[in-house]
Design a protein around this motif. Structure first.
Motif, mmCIF file in Angstrom:
data_model
loop_
_atom_site.group_PDB
_atom_site.id
_atom_site.type_symbol
_atom_site.label_atom_id
_atom_site.label_comp_id
_atom_site.label_asym_id
_atom_site.label_seq_id
_atom_site.Cartn_x
_atom_site.Cartn_y
_atom_site.Cartn_z
ATOM 1 N N GLN A 5 -29.681 -6.304 -14.737
ATOM 2 C CA GLN A 5 -30.186 -5.023 -15.228
ATOM 3 C C GLN A 5 -30.418 -5.058 -16.755
ATOM 4 O O GLN A 5 -29.504 -5.602 -17.520
ATOM 5 N N PRO A 6 -31.589 -4.376 -17.101
ATOM 6 C CA PRO A 6 -31.657 -4.594 -18.537
ATOM 7 C C PRO A 6 -30.571 -3.454 -19.417
ATOM 8 O O PRO A 6 -30.166 -2.793 -18.624
ATOM 9 N N GLU A 7 -30.296 -3.744 -20.707
ATOM 10 C CA GLU A 7 -29.506 -3.145 -21.399
ATOM 11 C C GLU A 7 -29.820 -1.732 -21.288
ATOM 12 O O GLU A 7 -31.294 -1.612 -21.648
ATOM 13 N N ARG A 27 -29.402 3.480 -13.449
ATOM 14 C CA ARG A 27 -29.578 3.240 -12.277
ATOM 15 C C ARG A 27 -28.179 3.259 -11.302
ATOM 16 O O ARG A 27 -27.308 2.599 -11.903
ATOM 17 N N ILE A 28 -28.314 3.807 -10.272
ATOM 18 C CA ILE A 28 -27.220 4.374 -9.420
ATOM 19 C C ILE A 28 -26.844 3.059 -8.524
ATOM 20 O O ILE A 28 -27.876 2.683 -7.804
ATOM 21 N N GLY A 32 -31.408 5.260 -6.579
ATOM 22 C CA GLY A 32 -31.529 6.012 -7.360
ATOM 23 C C GLY A 32 -31.481 5.717 -8.928
ATOM 24 O O GLY A 32 -30.763 4.920 -8.887
ATOM 25 N N GLN A 33 -31.559 6.988 -9.473
ATOM 26 C CA GLN A 33 -31.363 6.609 -10.977
ATOM 27 C C GLN A 33 -31.010 8.123 -11.519
ATOM 28 O O GLN A 33 -31.424 9.106 -10.784
ATOM 29 N N TYR A 53 -21.515 2.509 -10.513
ATOM 30 C CA TYR A 53 -21.253 3.753 -9.432
ATOM 31 C C TYR A 53 -21.043 4.783 -10.559
ATOM 32 O O TYR A 53 -20.957 4.860 -11.670
ATOM 33 N N LEU A 54 -21.553 6.215 -9.892
ATOM 34 C CA LEU A 54 -21.473 7.265 -11.128
ATOM 35 C C LEU A 54 -20.099 7.386 -11.542
ATOM 36 O O LEU A 54 -20.019 7.757 -12.886
#
Length: 150
Positions: A5-7, A27-28, A32-33, A53-54
């Motif tokens: 994933q990008p920073e 991004r979750i 989702g995001q 994770y949230l």
């Protein structure tokens, strides 16, 4: 296959002073995001919070402890931080005490007092202050004892 994933990219909010507010798309892990926004007091980089994770997200601000030269059998003395910590909030935690800003205090290295409320932190401060007052008394006694000892 793991996808990198990008920073997170911090975008200053248009409604608040640019240096204080940081917002990024997160991004979750489960899909989702969500758009995350740092509280203005947060000094965390969130470098690794672009996905996950949230409940992994935490906002915080460190405060340094006092460094004392403590005996070390290998080196003679070594600096040991005492009473260091951070203001923290875990906005998605299942623990309600973590979802409210709290203190994470390390009385000494590798020991922790977690989730201190303002009243609990005030009690710790009062206890430390009282102990320092007692140490002032012991210091005066030491000075007196050394004069009498000669």
């Amino acid at each position: 296959m793991t996808t990198l994933q990008p920073e997170p990219v911090f975008v200053p909010s248009q409604s608040a002073p640019a240096p204080a507010v940081r917002t990024w798309l997160r991004r979750i892990h489960s899909g989702g995001q969500i758009v995350e926004t740092c509280p203005d007091w947060c000094t965390d980089t969130h470098r690794n919070d672009g996905s996950g994770y949230l409940d992994d997200l935490q906002h915080g601000a460190q405060f340094d402890g006092l460094e004392l030269a403590v005996f070390d059998a290998e080196h003679g003395t070594a600096p040991m931080p005492v009473l260091a910590g951070r203001i923290s909030v875990d906005p998605y935690s299942s623990d309600s005490r973590r979802r409210t800003p709290h203190i994470h205090l390390e009385p000494f290295q590798d020991e922790v007092m977690e989730r201190l409320t303002p009243d609990e932190f005030a009690a710790v401060i009062a206890g430390v202050r009282s102990h320092c007052d007692r140490m002032d008394e012991v210091h005066a006694e030491l000075v007196k004892t050394r004069v009498e000892y000669r």
